[in-house]
Design a protein around this motif. Structure first.
Motif, PDB file in Angstrom:
ATOM      1  N   GLU A 110       9.458   5.667  -3.140  1.00  0.00           N
ATOM      2  CA  GLU A 110       9.316   4.544  -2.207  1.00  0.00           C
ATOM      3  C   GLU A 110       8.004   3.809  -2.441  1.00  0.00           C
ATOM      4  OE1 GLU A 110      11.932   6.239   1.576  1.00  0.00           O
ATOM      5  OE2 GLU A 110       9.819   6.829   1.363  1.00  0.00           O
ATOM      6  N   ASN A 129       7.620  -0.192  -3.615  1.00  0.00           N
ATOM      7  CA  ASN A 129       6.799  -1.189  -2.936  1.00  0.00           C
ATOM      8  C   ASN A 129       5.826  -1.855  -3.892  1.00  0.00           C
ATOM      9  OD1 ASN A 129       7.968  -0.790  -0.396  1.00  0.00           O
ATOM     10  ND2 ASN A 129       6.500   0.793   0.185  1.00  0.00           N
ATOM     11  N   ALA A 153       6.228   8.565   3.175  1.00  0.00           N
ATOM     12  CA  ALA A 153       6.892   7.866   2.078  1.00  0.00           C
ATOM     13  C   ALA A 153       7.001   8.794   0.873  1.00  0.00           C
ATOM     14  CB  ALA A 153       6.109   6.615   1.691  1.00  0.00           C
ATOM     15  N   THR A 154       8.072   8.653   0.138  1.00  0.00           N
ATOM     16  CA  THR A 154       8.239   9.437  -1.084  1.00  0.00           C
ATOM     17  C   THR A 154       7.554   8.716  -2.238  1.00  0.00           C
ATOM     18  OG1 THR A 154      10.264   8.317  -1.765  1.00  0.00           O
ATOM     19  CG2 THR A 154      10.493  10.214  -0.264  1.00  0.00           C
ATOM     20  N   SER A 168       3.508  -0.634   1.818  1.00  0.00           N
ATOM     21  CA  SER A 168       4.443  -1.455   2.602  1.00  0.00           C
ATOM     22  C   SER A 168       3.697  -2.492   3.426  1.00  0.00           C
ATOM     23  CB  SER A 168       5.291  -0.563   3.520  1.00  0.00           C
ATOM     24  OG  SER A 168       4.470   0.221   4.366  1.00  0.00           O
TER      25      SER A 168
END
Length: 215
Positions: free
Chosen positions: A108, A112, A104-105, A74
């Motif tokens: 996710e 990103n 974060a999974t 991110s």
């Protein structure tokens, strides 16, 4: 004064790494503002391979390390402007366990990285992207990082998602896990002194695994 001169010269050449730059924390904006050109090969990602002079390691003055310790996918999205705008020839992306440690999974993280890839495809379509697999935490050091780093299953799941993202053409998957893990699936103890960061022989094994793609 001589050390300061050498540091400035290295900064201007774009070859300095975090390990050689004692002012890194204070000069982060300067470091990130160093120019990228269409001749360059850029490494972007976390600190797992922060232990050496990359341009010399690959014998290529166009290799530039733009990785920051504790990078997350991110955060990379917020720092892409000078890199995408420079239209580098190649981009090597290593996503580590920092994403997972922050909660974060795997999905996710994949989302990103997909955004990053899509931006390069839109703004710098001639940049070839290489995604390196997340490396496992050495089991013998795991207790020390238990509260901070993800379980091995999350690493495997994230790697599977990132590999599926690659198309083998403009986005290439490099399975470092296979190169650097031992028979137990841990980061080989001979390659690390803390269970996470590559040192000594591990750093050279990583270099040799990547070198065929750095041309």
């Amino acid at each position: 004064m001589k050390q300061l001169f050498l540091l400035v010269a290295a900064l201007l050449s774009g070859s300095v790494t975090m390990a050689q730059n004692p002012y890194f924390g204070q000069k982060r904006s300067l470091f990130e503002a160093l120019p990228i050109t269409s001749r360059d090969i850029v490494f972007l990602g976390n600190s797992i391979t922060d232990g050496g002079e990359w341009a010399e390691l690959f014998d290529n003055r166009h290799v530039k390390n733009r990785g920051i310790s504790a990078d997350r996918s991110s955060w990379l999205l917020d720092r892409l402007d000078p890199i995408v705008g420079g239209h580098p020839r190649k981009l090597f992306l290593m996503i580590g366990t920092n994403d997972l440690a922050a909660g974060a999974t795997p999905a996710e993280v994949e989302a990103n990285v997909r955004k990053l890839v899509e931006r390069f495809r839109a703004e710098s379509p001639w940049t070839r992207i290489y995604i390196q697999s997340i490396l496992p935490v050495n089991g013998r050091s795991f207790d020390h990082y238990r509260d901070h780093y993800a379980q091995a299953e999350s690493i495997r799941t994230t790697n599977a998602l990132l590999e599926a993202l690659c198309d083998g053409k403009q986005v290439v998957w490099i399975d470092l896990y296979k190169e650097l893990a031992d028979s137990n699936g841990d980061l080989n103890a001979a390659y690390t002194n803390d269970g996470l960061h590559l040192m000594g022989e591990g750093y050279l094994v990583w270099r040799d695994a990547i070198k065929p793609y750095v041309k």
